[in-house]
Design an enzyme around this catalytic site. Structure first.
Site, PDB file in Angstrom:
ATOM      1  N   ARG A  32       0.845  -1.204   0.000  1.00 14.34           N
ATOM      2  CA  ARG A  32       0.000   0.000   0.000  1.00 14.34           C
ATOM      3  C   ARG A  32       0.885   1.261   0.000  1.00 14.34           C
ATOM      4  NH1 ARG A  32      -2.848  -3.891  -0.736  1.00 14.34           N
ATOM      5  NH2 ARG A  32      -4.394  -4.742   0.701  1.00 14.34           N
ATOM      6  N   GLU A 177     -13.274 -15.825   8.740  1.00 14.14           N
ATOM      7  CA  GLU A 177     -13.170 -15.270   7.383  1.00 14.14           C
ATOM      8  C   GLU A 177     -12.691 -16.318   6.378  1.00 14.14           C
ATOM      9  OE1 GLU A 177     -10.474 -11.941   6.886  1.00 14.14           O
ATOM     10  OE2 GLU A 177     -11.092 -11.621   4.829  1.00 14.14           O
ATOM     11  N   LYS A 222     -17.133 -13.323   8.197  1.00 14.52           N
ATOM     12  CA  LYS A 222     -16.622 -12.333   7.235  1.00 14.52           C
ATOM     13  C   LYS A 222     -16.434 -13.021   5.888  1.00 14.52           C
ATOM     14  CE  LYS A 222     -12.858  -9.038   6.444  1.00 14.52           C
ATOM     15  NZ  LYS A 222     -12.086  -7.964   7.063  1.00 14.52           N
ATOM     16  N   SER A 263     -13.977  -6.526   1.251  1.00 14.57           N
ATOM     17  CA  SER A 263     -14.195  -5.870  -0.050  1.00 14.57           C
ATOM     18  C   SER A 263     -13.450  -6.596  -1.169  1.00 14.57           C
ATOM     19  CB  SER A 263     -13.835  -4.381  -0.008  1.00 14.57           C
ATOM     20  OG  SER A 263     -12.486  -4.145   0.317  1.00 14.57           O
ATOM     21  N   GLY A 264     -12.311  -7.207  -0.885  1.00 16.56           N
ATOM     22  CA  GLY A 264     -11.694  -8.166  -1.787  1.00 16.56           C
ATOM     23  C   GLY A 264     -11.187  -7.682  -3.136  1.00 16.56           C
ATOM     24  N   GLY A 265     -11.086  -6.358  -3.319  1.00 12.37           N
ATOM     25  CA  GLY A 265     -10.622  -5.850  -4.604  1.00 12.37           C
ATOM     26  C   GLY A 265     -11.714  -5.139  -5.395  1.00 12.37           C
ATOM     27  N   ARG A 294      -9.348  -2.298   1.938  1.00 11.82           N
ATOM     28  CA  ARG A 294      -9.082  -1.398   0.818  1.00 11.82           C
ATOM     29  C   ARG A 294     -10.235  -0.434   0.523  1.00 11.82           C
ATOM     30  NH1 ARG A 294      -7.254  -6.371  -2.780  1.00 11.82           N
ATOM     31  NH2 ARG A 294      -8.417  -7.365  -1.106  1.00 11.82           N
TER      32      ARG A 294
HETATM   33  P1  13P Z   1     -10.296  -5.991   1.953  1.00 14.07           P
HETATM   34  O1  13P Z   1     -11.615  -5.331   2.310  1.00 14.07           O
HETATM   35  O2  13P Z   1      -9.281  -5.054   1.405  1.00 14.07           O
HETATM   36  O3  13P Z   1     -10.523  -7.238   1.148  1.00 14.07           O
HETATM   37  O4  13P Z   1      -9.646  -6.472   3.313  1.00 14.07           O
HETATM   38  C1  13P Z   1     -10.458  -7.013   4.281  1.00 14.07           C
HETATM   39  C2  13P Z   1      -9.698  -7.996   5.057  1.00 14.07           C
HETATM   40  O5  13P Z   1      -9.594  -7.900   6.256  1.00 14.07           O
HETATM   41  C3  13P Z   1      -9.102  -9.132   4.360  1.00 14.07           C
HETATM   42  O6  13P Z   1      -8.646 -10.060   5.295  1.00 14.07           O
END
Ligand code: 13P
Length: 340
Positions: A32, A177, A222, A263-265, A294
């Site tokens: 980042r 998650e 998650k 959010s995953g991208g 992100r």
């Molecule tokens: P993102 O929302 O950027 O995918 O990150 C969330 C997260 O904690 C991934 O482990």
């Protein structure tokens, strides 16, 4: 007396609020920072995260909890206050990423299993003393025409369940998650393939949680959204919302305290629009909110750019995204509000 797991989980899922995932490992935050040309020093990491946690408008009104990397849990702000105290003072719950990362799964090319169970009980005890009241463990599931394998799904679900009950034993709410990658290689899968894999993974995860005797009312899921791969984007907002809710209703018990998406991208606005559309559907068995990394931070990171004189601009950008996602958590976001 320690707080009940159910009460911590309810606080994490407070209406109109969600989680800030600021638990990038030292390696991930380097990526980042590289994108804005900032050196990955401990002081820069502190300055960046202090900027976020001191954004009062965002933290008080829209952020129910913050996921931290271990370094941050023990780090102090410029004035000597622990960063975790800044979070608590804003009324949010400090949490901690406890897994040791996804490692190549022996014998299964292209798949991973998340490590970190050894010594976890003792680490959780230490984190509790430092103020953490929830934890996160991320399993990473590859997706293609032939992946994931049954074995990779099982190995990851088993580890998630063992982690979850260790957390609960220590008075810590587990965020479970299992992330099916949207931006992994090749990333050209369809939304329907994502739905199929998401249902298979969640079914296995809840079977393992049941076997492990996890208290569902004291955990937060998650998940990824059901969405097409990054190189195959075409589904509409309504299709993503409808297919995600369908997959979750088929696999996630209503007793689960809440669901907070990664959010995953996805772009900032996509992640917000999808969450809002799901909440606008109504009649859901669990609260649905965000746990974005992100999609909550990208704009703030760019506005900050590593410069002290830009802290105000960074905070403004973070406050805006937090407010938009707070609206989405209530199903009340709109493009007009985005522009306003
Ligand atoms: P993102 O929302 O950027 O995918 O990150 C969330 C997260 O904690 C991934 O482990």
């Amino acid at each position: 007396m320690s707080e009940r797991l159910e009460d911590i989980a309810a606080k994490m899922m407070a209406p109109g609020k969600g989680l800030l995932a600021a638990d990038e490992s030292t390696g991930t935050i380097k990526k980042r920072f590289d994108s804005i040309g900032v050196e990955n020093s401990e002081d820069n990491r502190r300055a960046y995260r202090e900027m976020l946690f001191r954004t009062d408008a965002a933290m008080r009104d829209h952020i129910s909890g913050v996921i931290l990397f271990e370094e941050t849990l023990y780090q102090k702000a410029a004035d000597g206050t622990h960063l975790a105290e800044l979070i608590s003072a804003a009324g949010a719950v400090p949490g901690i990423k406890v897994d040791k990362g996804a490692k190549a799964l022996a014998g299964y090319h292209g798949e991973t299993v998340t490590e970190g169970l050894d010594g976890l009980r003792e680490r959780l005890d230490t984190y509790y003393d430092a103020g953490a009241r929830f934890a996160k463990w991320r399993a990473v599931i590859a997706i293609s025409d032939t992946l994931p394998t049954r074995y990779a799904i099982h190995a990851n679900a088993h580890a998630l369940a063992r982690y979850a009950v260790l957390c609960q034993e220590q008075g810590i709410v587990p965020i479970v998650e299992p992330e099916i990658l949207m931006d992994g290689a090749p990333g050209d899968h369809s939304i329907d393939r994502c739905a199929q894999v998401t249902e298979a993974v969640l079914t296995e995860v809840f079977a393992e949680l049941h076997e492990a005797r996890c208290l569902l009312e004291g955990m937060v899921l998650k998940p990824n959204m059901v969405i097409d791969g990054q190189n195959a984007r075409k589904a509409s907002v309504d299709e993503v919302a409808e297919k995600t809710v369908t997959a979750l209703k088929r696999t996630v018990p209503g007793a689960v305290a809440g669901i907070a998406f990664l959010s995953g991208g996805q772009s900032d606005e996509e992640a917000t629009a999808h969450l809002s559309a799901m909440n606008a559907m109504g009649d859901l068995p669990w609260p649905l909110t965000f746990s974005y990394g992100r999609a909550l931070q990208a704009a703030a990171l760019a506005a900050w750019g590593g410069k002290a004189e830009n802290v105000g601009a960074g905070q403004q950008a973070f406050a805006h995204r937090a407010r938009m996602n707070g609206l989405a958590a209530s199903g009340q976001w709109s493009r007009e509000q985005e522009a306003a």
